[in-house]
Design a protein around this motif. Structure first.
Motif, PDB file in Angstrom:
ATOM      1  N   ILE A   1     -14.555  43.823   2.000  1.00  0.00           N
ATOM      2  CA  ILE A   1     -14.909  45.128   2.594  1.00  0.00           C
ATOM      3  C   ILE A   1     -13.772  46.096   2.266  1.00  0.00           C
ATOM      4  O   ILE A   1     -12.649  45.648   1.962  1.00  0.00           O
ATOM      5  CB  ILE A   1     -15.138  45.063   4.136  1.00  0.00           C
ATOM      6  CG1 ILE A   1     -13.921  44.480   4.872  1.00  0.00           C
ATOM      7  CG2 ILE A   1     -16.409  44.302   4.494  1.00  0.00           C
ATOM      8  CD1 ILE A   1     -14.022  44.580   6.391  1.00  0.00           C
ATOM      9  N   PRO A   2     -14.004  47.397   2.341  1.00  0.00           N
ATOM     10  CA  PRO A   2     -12.990  48.366   1.897  1.00  0.00           C
ATOM     11  C   PRO A   2     -11.623  48.256   2.572  1.00  0.00           C
ATOM     12  O   PRO A   2     -10.619  48.192   1.895  1.00  0.00           O
ATOM     13  CB  PRO A   2     -13.647  49.711   2.184  1.00  0.00           C
ATOM     14  CG  PRO A   2     -15.107  49.435   2.118  1.00  0.00           C
ATOM     15  CD  PRO A   2     -15.310  48.042   2.590  1.00  0.00           C
ATOM     16  N   GLU A   3     -11.538  48.208   3.885  1.00  0.00           N
ATOM     17  CA  GLU A   3     -10.210  48.167   4.505  1.00  0.00           C
ATOM     18  C   GLU A   3     -10.115  47.029   5.510  1.00  0.00           C
ATOM     19  O   GLU A   3     -10.092  47.251   6.728  1.00  0.00           O
ATOM     20  CB  GLU A   3      -9.916  49.505   5.199  1.00  0.00           C
ATOM     21  CG  GLU A   3      -9.626  50.616   4.212  1.00  0.00           C
ATOM     22  CD  GLU A   3      -9.383  51.941   4.937  1.00  0.00           C
ATOM     23  OE1 GLU A   3      -8.613  51.969   5.908  1.00  0.00           O
ATOM     24  OE2 GLU A   3      -9.999  52.932   4.521  1.00  0.00           O
ATOM     25  N   PRO A   4     -10.066  45.811   5.020  1.00  0.00           N
ATOM     26  CA  PRO A   4     -10.087  44.662   5.937  1.00  0.00           C
ATOM     27  C   PRO A   4      -8.802  44.602   6.762  1.00  0.00           C
ATOM     28  O   PRO A   4      -7.708  44.805   6.226  1.00  0.00           O
ATOM     29  CB  PRO A   4     -10.193  43.460   4.999  1.00  0.00           C
ATOM     30  CG  PRO A   4      -9.619  43.926   3.712  1.00  0.00           C
ATOM     31  CD  PRO A   4      -9.869  45.400   3.622  1.00  0.00           C
ATOM     32  N   ARG A   5      -8.930  44.352   8.061  1.00  0.00           N
ATOM     33  CA  ARG A   5      -7.736  44.317   8.919  1.00  0.00           C
ATOM     34  C   ARG A   5      -7.578  43.001   9.671  1.00  0.00           C
ATOM     35  O   ARG A   5      -6.469  42.610   9.987  1.00  0.00           O
ATOM     36  CB  ARG A   5      -7.776  45.459   9.935  1.00  0.00           C
ATOM     37  CG  ARG A   5      -7.679  46.817   9.271  1.00  0.00           C
ATOM     38  CD  ARG A   5      -7.315  47.932  10.238  1.00  0.00           C
ATOM     39  NE  ARG A   5      -7.161  49.168   9.476  1.00  0.00           N
ATOM     40  CZ  ARG A   5      -8.152  49.997   9.200  1.00  0.00           C
ATOM     41  NH1 ARG A   5      -9.377  49.748   9.628  1.00  0.00           N
ATOM     42  NH2 ARG A   5      -7.932  51.094   8.496  1.00  0.00           N
ATOM     43  N   SER A   6      -8.709  42.338   9.968  1.00  0.00           N
ATOM     44  CA  SER A   6      -8.612  41.108  10.770  1.00  0.00           C
ATOM     45  C   SER A   6      -9.641  40.091  10.289  1.00  0.00           C
ATOM     46  O   SER A   6     -10.705  40.469   9.784  1.00  0.00           O
ATOM     47  CB  SER A   6      -8.914  41.382  12.246  1.00  0.00           C
ATOM     48  OG  SER A   6      -8.241  42.529  12.691  1.00  0.00           O
TER      49      SER A   6
ATOM     50  N   THR B   1     -13.284  41.884   9.198  1.00  0.00           N
ATOM     51  CA  THR B   1     -13.635  43.195   9.763  1.00  0.00           C
ATOM     52  C   THR B   1     -12.503  44.207   9.553  1.00  0.00           C
ATOM     53  O   THR B   1     -11.340  43.822   9.348  1.00  0.00           O
ATOM     54  CB  THR B   1     -13.954  43.058  11.283  1.00  0.00           C
ATOM     55  OG1 THR B   1     -14.211  44.345  11.828  1.00  0.00           O
ATOM     56  CG2 THR B   1     -12.816  42.430  12.065  1.00  0.00           C
ATOM     57  N   ASP B   2     -12.871  45.493   9.621  1.00  0.00           N
ATOM     58  CA  ASP B   2     -11.837  46.535   9.539  1.00  0.00           C
ATOM     59  C   ASP B   2     -11.347  46.950  10.924  1.00  0.00           C
ATOM     60  O   ASP B   2     -10.565  47.884  11.070  1.00  0.00           O
ATOM     61  CB  ASP B   2     -12.335  47.749   8.741  1.00  0.00           C
ATOM     62  CG  ASP B   2     -13.631  48.326   9.296  1.00  0.00           C
ATOM     63  OD1 ASP B   2     -14.111  47.827  10.345  1.00  0.00           O
ATOM     64  OD2 ASP B   2     -14.167  49.265   8.672  1.00  0.00           O
ATOM     65  N   ILE B   3     -11.829  46.246  11.951  1.00  0.00           N
ATOM     66  CA  ILE B   3     -11.344  46.506  13.316  1.00  0.00           C
ATOM     67  C   ILE B   3      -9.998  45.782  13.479  1.00  0.00           C
ATOM     68  O   ILE B   3      -9.857  44.620  13.067  1.00  0.00           O
ATOM     69  CB  ILE B   3     -12.352  45.947  14.354  1.00  0.00           C
ATOM     70  CG1 ILE B   3     -13.695  46.659  14.225  1.00  0.00           C
ATOM     71  CG2 ILE B   3     -11.796  46.012  15.775  1.00  0.00           C
ATOM     72  CD1 ILE B   3     -13.736  48.072  14.742  1.00  0.00           C
ATOM     73  N   GLU B   4      -9.034  46.497  14.066  1.00  0.00           N
ATOM     74  CA  GLU B   4      -7.707  45.891  14.269  1.00  0.00           C
ATOM     75  C   GLU B   4      -7.751  44.982  15.503  1.00  0.00           C
ATOM     76  O   GLU B   4      -8.076  45.440  16.588  1.00  0.00           O
ATOM     77  CB  GLU B   4      -6.697  47.013  14.482  1.00  0.00           C
ATOM     78  CG  GLU B   4      -5.246  46.589  14.396  1.00  0.00           C
ATOM     79  CD  GLU B   4      -4.726  46.630  12.968  1.00  0.00           C
ATOM     80  OE1 GLU B   4      -4.221  45.589  12.533  1.00  0.00           O
ATOM     81  OE2 GLU B   4      -4.817  47.701  12.313  1.00  0.00           O
ATOM     82  N   LEU B   5      -7.451  43.709  15.306  1.00  0.00           N
ATOM     83  CA  LEU B   5      -7.403  42.764  16.438  1.00  0.00           C
ATOM     84  C   LEU B   5      -6.074  42.022  16.346  1.00  0.00           C
ATOM     85  O   LEU B   5      -5.648  41.661  15.239  1.00  0.00           O
ATOM     86  CB  LEU B   5      -8.557  41.758  16.347  1.00  0.00           C
ATOM     87  CG  LEU B   5      -9.978  42.315  16.453  1.00  0.00           C
ATOM     88  CD1 LEU B   5     -10.993  41.309  15.904  1.00  0.00           C
ATOM     89  CD2 LEU B   5     -10.317  42.659  17.901  1.00  0.00           C
ATOM     90  N   ALA B   6      -5.454  41.774  17.473  1.00  0.00           N
ATOM     91  CA  ALA B   6      -4.144  41.098  17.418  1.00  0.00           C
ATOM     92  C   ALA B   6      -4.324  39.648  16.966  1.00  0.00           C
ATOM     93  O   ALA B   6      -5.132  38.922  17.549  1.00  0.00           O
ATOM     94  CB  ALA B   6      -3.503  41.125  18.806  1.00  0.00           C
ATOM     95  N   PRO B   7      -3.574  39.232  15.926  1.00  0.00           N
ATOM     96  CA  PRO B   7      -3.723  37.850  15.477  1.00  0.00           C
ATOM     97  C   PRO B   7      -3.232  36.864  16.529  1.00  0.00           C
ATOM     98  O   PRO B   7      -2.284  37.156  17.259  1.00  0.00           O
ATOM     99  CB  PRO B   7      -2.830  37.775  14.229  1.00  0.00           C
ATOM    100  CG  PRO B   7      -2.363  39.146  13.949  1.00  0.00           C
ATOM    101  CD  PRO B   7      -2.619  40.003  15.140  1.00  0.00           C
TER     102      PRO B   7
END
Ligand code: B12
Ligand code: SF4
Ligand code: SF4
Length: 349
Positions: A64-69, A169-175
């Protein structure tokens, strides 16, 4: 951020997902290095999609374009041990006797992805097996478990009897941190128990020697030198998990679809298999199960290998019937091999 994670966990629980944890996009270098070395050495056999993924540079960060989590999930599929197959029966690995996990888990992933997209306006791509994603590596990073010498992710609660899946997902979630204290230590039971010596000292499995690969993924003739080592496995293999001391603590699955075991006690009659004359009969018996992956041809090929290893002379006749009936050269050759092995007399000199 933690509210969102809590919402995800609650949804997961309602979907009978046993573990949901979050990994960061960045993996420890050992994972990609191991994967590259493994493909470089040809350990993937004919699973060319794995090499293709490396060649194209596709990985979790490109889907996906801006993967964050990376949301990683684990679903327990454990059920009671199979009964010992009789000499005219073959064994099916635990995961394959119930409804296809790809279908069952995809349904659950869709629900989570929909929540991310509709409630949070995020992007989400999910995979169970099918994507360019090292699922075990993310599961270890998120703390679902640790990777054992048999290369399976072993969790504290369910041992290694868990399917894995990921949502990027591109949603920021704390690892989440990996806090598991489980380790292999000095144990090497899986290495010693593997009949085909597929497990290396370096936490990798050479698929070309693995019974799971040979019975499910490999399409052509089974290498003759490996056939006698495959014992009575018709589809998949559980040996390196059955012997693992961490698997003693497993609890039965909660997933309704996995509770309904569709194959009598996870063993199949070789006589019945060898008599399956066409694809329609095959599908009538196995539709909806992972076993359809090999198609009729692959499962009958495996049945010939198991029959050859059985020492049961009553299987010579069904094998000869198959030889008389089948036009397929692969099946002819495997059935002939089996008859030859069953009827070979020990040297009298
Ligand atoms: C290809 C594949 C196979 C191949 C190759 C298996 C293998 N060990 O490589 C074959 C057909 C043999 C196979 C067999 C099985 N598979 Co399979 N398979 C896959 C698939 C599609 C890709 C795996 C892969 O990329 N392998 C390449 C190797 C190099 O990567 P890896 O196994 O992920 O190993 C990583 C770790 O070893 C890690 N690592 C972690 N710590 C350490 C430490 C050190 C020192 C080192 C060097 C490396 C290291 O580095 C590697 C790269 O990240 C995954 C799904 C997915 N997309 O990930 C399912 C998957 C791994 N399989 C699964 C299952 C259930 C099985 C079987 C149990 C089925 C059966 N009963 O027959 C067997 C188990 C055999 C075994 N001991 O691995 C599950 C595993 C669940 C779990 N708890 O681990 C997965 C995740 C599918 C799923 N969605 O649940 N499989
Ligand atoms: S699944 Fe069976 S053949 Fe494959 S590594 Fe494990 S014990 Fe060996
Ligand atoms: S059998 Fe022993 S060496 Fe193999 S994965 Fe389990 S704990 Fe590790």
């Amino acid at each position: 951020m933690s509210d969102r994670k809590n919402e995800l966990i609650l949804l997961a629980q309602s979907l009978q997902i046993d573990v949901l944890r979050v990994a960061s996009m960045r993996l420890a270098p050992k994972h990609q290095d191991t994967f590259e070395r493994w493909v470089g050495e040809g350990c993937h056999g004919e699973m060319n999609y794995l090499a293709g993924r490396l060649a194209d540079g596709r990985h979790a960060g490109t889907v996906i374009p801006e993967p964050r989590s990376v949301i990683t999930i684990g679903v327990n599929y454990y059920h009671e041990p199979r009964r010992q197959p009789a000499s005219d029966e073959g064994a099916v690995s635990r995961y394959a006797v119930m409804r296809d996990y790809h279908k069952v888990i995809t349904g659950k992933l869709k629900r989570i992805a929909r929540m991310i997209e509709t409630q949070w306006g995020g992007a989400a791509r999910y995979y169970v097996d099918t994507g360019p994603v090292l699922e075990r590596a993310f599961a270890e990073s998120a703390g679902v478990g640790y990777v054992g010498r048999n290369t399976c992710v072993v969790s504290e609660t369910h041992g290694s009897w868990i399917f894995l899946a990921v949502i990027i997902t591109d949603i920021e979630l704390a690892p989440d941190e990996n806090t598991t204290t489980l380790r292999c230590g000095t144990c090497r039971r899986c290495i010693d128990a593997c009949p085909t010596a597929a497990i290396s000292e370096g936490y990798t499995v050479d698929a070309r020697r693995c019974i799971s690969y040979l019975t499910i993924e490999h399409r052509g003739p089974v290498p003759v030198e490996l056939r006698p080592l495959m014992g009575n496995w018709l589809f998949g293999c559980d040996i390196c998990q059955d012997v693992c001391p961490h698997n003693g603590r497993a609890l039965p699955t909660r997933v309704e679809d996995f509770k309904k075991i569709r194959i009598g006690e996870a063993v199949l009659s070789l006589r019945e298999l060898l008599a399956i004359a066409d694809d329609a009969q095959f599908l009538e018996r196995f539709a909806g199960l992972p076993l359809t992956r090999t198609k009729r041809r692959g499962l009958l090929r495996n049945a010939c290998v198991v029959a050859g290893n059985s020492g049961d002379l009553s299987l010579v006749e069904p094998l000869r019937e198959l030889i008389g009936r089948e036009a397929d050269e692969l099946l002819q050759e495997h059935a002939q091999w089996a008859v030859g092995r069953l009827t070979a007399r020990p040297c009298q000199c």
